[in-house]
Write an enzyme that holds these catalytic residues in place. Structure first.
Site, mmCIF file in Angstrom:
data_model
loop_
_atom_site.group_PDB
_atom_site.id
_atom_site.type_symbol
_atom_site.label_atom_id
_atom_site.label_comp_id
_atom_site.label_asym_id
_atom_site.label_seq_id
_atom_site.Cartn_x
_atom_site.Cartn_y
_atom_site.Cartn_z
ATOM 1 C CB SER A 164 -0.770 0.059 1.150
ATOM 2 O OG SER A 164 -1.373 1.375 1.508
ATOM 3 C CE1 TYR A 181 -3.543 -1.997 4.890
ATOM 4 C CE2 TYR A 181 -3.215 0.149 4.897
ATOM 5 C CZ TYR A 181 -3.426 -0.870 4.312
ATOM 6 O OH TYR A 181 -3.509 -1.283 2.980
ATOM 7 C CE LYS A 237 -1.642 -4.520 3.366
ATOM 8 N NZ LYS A 237 -1.877 -5.740 2.627
HETATM 9 C C1 UD1 Z 1 -6.697 5.506 2.915
HETATM 10 C C2 UD1 Z 1 -5.649 5.137 4.236
HETATM 11 C C3 UD1 Z 1 -4.633 4.286 3.572
HETATM 12 C C4 UD1 Z 1 -5.241 3.129 2.775
HETATM 13 C C5 UD1 Z 1 -6.361 3.673 1.599
HETATM 14 C C6 UD1 Z 1 -6.780 2.430 0.933
HETATM 15 C C7 UD1 Z 1 -5.953 6.539 6.020
HETATM 16 C C8 UD1 Z 1 -5.405 7.925 6.810
HETATM 17 N N1 UD1 Z 1 -5.446 6.173 4.846
HETATM 18 O O1 UD1 Z 1 -6.050 6.400 2.211
HETATM 19 O O2 UD1 Z 1 -3.829 3.857 4.452
HETATM 20 O O3 UD1 Z 1 -4.175 2.434 2.147
HETATM 21 O O4 UD1 Z 1 -7.090 4.413 2.264
HETATM 22 O O5 UD1 Z 1 -7.546 2.959 -0.229
HETATM 23 O O6 UD1 Z 1 -7.083 6.438 6.301
HETATM 24 N N2 UD1 Z 1 -11.938 11.977 2.732
HETATM 25 C C9 UD1 Z 1 -13.108 13.079 3.008
HETATM 26 N N3 UD1 Z 1 -14.128 12.482 3.399
HETATM 27 C C10 UD1 Z 1 -14.404 11.134 3.677
HETATM 28 C C11 UD1 Z 1 -13.358 10.149 3.271
HETATM 29 C C12 UD1 Z 1 -12.167 10.755 2.896
HETATM 30 O O7 UD1 Z 1 -12.588 14.321 2.699
HETATM 31 O O8 UD1 Z 1 -15.359 10.848 4.215
HETATM 32 C C13 UD1 Z 1 -10.749 12.536 2.146
HETATM 33 C C14 UD1 Z 1 -9.372 12.306 2.857
HETATM 34 O O9 UD1 Z 1 -9.152 13.304 3.659
HETATM 35 C C15 UD1 Z 1 -8.397 12.163 1.558
HETATM 36 C C16 UD1 Z 1 -9.264 11.675 0.522
HETATM 37 O O10 UD1 Z 1 -10.534 11.921 0.875
HETATM 38 O O11 UD1 Z 1 -7.966 13.510 1.657
HETATM 39 C C17 UD1 Z 1 -9.196 10.133 0.285
HETATM 40 O O12 UD1 Z 1 -9.494 9.473 1.565
HETATM 41 P P1 UD1 Z 1 -9.544 8.007 1.352
HETATM 42 O O13 UD1 Z 1 -10.311 7.370 0.388
HETATM 43 O O14 UD1 Z 1 -9.892 7.445 3.013
HETATM 44 O O15 UD1 Z 1 -7.799 7.621 1.174
HETATM 45 P P2 UD1 Z 1 -6.719 7.695 1.788
HETATM 46 O O16 UD1 Z 1 -6.764 8.541 3.019
HETATM 47 O O17 UD1 Z 1 -5.847 8.282 0.853
#
Ligand code: UD1
Length: 325
Positions: free
Chosen positions: A97, A121, A125
């Protein structure tokens, strides 16, 4: 059919080398922490290679239950490697990841960046990667490819296969999808004051079809006798950064639905901008992502609109599971 961390999809190629044609397949459900059961699977058939997806992946849950994560992701991987070695199966594609990088200061993030995961997590990895590097150092017959996924989204274009997270989705795209089908009222944006194009976090979203092709490319590399692969990591991303607002806008276009937004606090541990350097995978695996955000949202919506409750029904309560690869 839904695959969980305890399922093994066994694919036999009758030629002994992978040629892109699946001859037969069989689904066996085995807990990879159960070494005897795993050994029985490997005793039943001679396998050419393994793609190891059997990991838990919910970051928040890994903080709450670290031992559960270490048990599945590390003890499970050690068992698998032991059983593979015992049966002389030494070709592995491992699901790693981008979480192994933590929050790098710059993007594009290349495979040489420091490995500083933020949570249990991500550490599972990284530790599994280190174990793979060590077994290769101890026995050069191993050929291992570590695939560092960025943000996989989308679904199979048929609309039959898609992600169905249990409980409240942790990730952005499944959350947006559940708002679009009316299961949740709004999406909370985790911070809109980042130093990015529109203030929201930027990530590298990759269509699951491209991700799947990345695994085929990795298998080809493992079976290419002219390459001295050893144990190598590769980023699987598009190399393009997309903001939260851009995702929401693209999903609104694909679905024709309005996605209500609430601006919330930053999520602790979130990077501001993270996207992949993809040059190494392009050069060495001969693989490059083909799909953009439009296709990702189109296929995600096709799956969501045909299966608004995933593989379940409106009444099914699915609160206690862990998300797994
Ligand atoms: C997350 C995990 C990462 C994992 C990946 C799998 C965290 C900190 N990281 O990555 O370890 O490998 O998922 O796909 O959890 N966001 C919102 N609102 C939401 C959800 C997300 O604004 O309800 C934003 C987040 O702040 C981020 C972006 O959307 O900027 C993507 O978030 P997310 O889909 O959770 O992925 P990652 O955080 O990049």
């Amino acid at each position: 059919m839904s695959l969980t961390h305890m399922d093994i999809l066994v694919i036999n190629s009758s030629t002994g080398t992978y040629n892109g044609t699946l001859k037969t397949y069989l689904l066996l459900q085995v807990d990879i922490r159960d070494e005897d059961a795993l050994d029985a699977v490997f005793a039943s058939t001679r396998f050419d290679a393994v793609i190891h997806f059997a990991g838990l992946k919910a970051v928040g849950e890994s903080v709450q239950k670290p031992l559960f994560y270490y048990d599945h992701n590390i003890a499970g991987t050690i068992n698998l490697l032991k059983v593979m070695a015992a049966h002389e199966c030494k070709k592995l594609v491992f699901s790693s990841s981008a979480a192994v990088y933590g929050s790098p200061k710059n993007s594009p993030c290349t495979e040489e960046f420091p490995l500083l995961p933020h949570n249990p997590y991500g550490r599972t990895k990284l530790m599994a990667e280190e174990i793979c590097r060590d077994i290769y150092r101890s026995d050069s017959e191993w050929r291992i490819i570590l695939l560092r996924y960025f943000n996989p989204v989308g679904a199979h274009p048929s609309g039959y296969l898609g992600e169905d997270p249990r409980g409240v989705p942790n990730n952005l795209m499944p959350y947006v999808q559940q708002v679009a089908v009316g299961r949740r009222p709004s999406v909370t944006i985790f911070g809109n004051n980042y130093a990015t194009k529109d203030g929201t976090g930027v990530r590298d979203y990759i269509h699951v079809l491209d991700l799947a092709e990345g695994h085929i490319a990795a298998l080809r590399k493992l079976f290419d006798s002219s390459s001295n692969i050893g144990c190598e990591p590769y980023n699987l991303g598009t190399g393009k950064g997309t903001s939260v607002l851009e995702i929401v806008n693209a999903f609104e276009k694909a679905s024709g639905k309005k996605i209500p937004l609430v601006i919330g606090q930053r999520r602790p541990g979130d990077a501001e901008i993270l996207f992949a350097g993809t040059g190494k995978a392009e050069r060495e695996l001969n693989w490059k992502a083909k799909y953009g955000i439009t296709e990702m949202c189109r296929d995600q919506w096709n799956w969501a609109s045909k299966n608004p409750y995933g593989y379940g029904s409106p009444d099914s309560t699915k609160q206690n599971g862990s998300n797994s690869h």
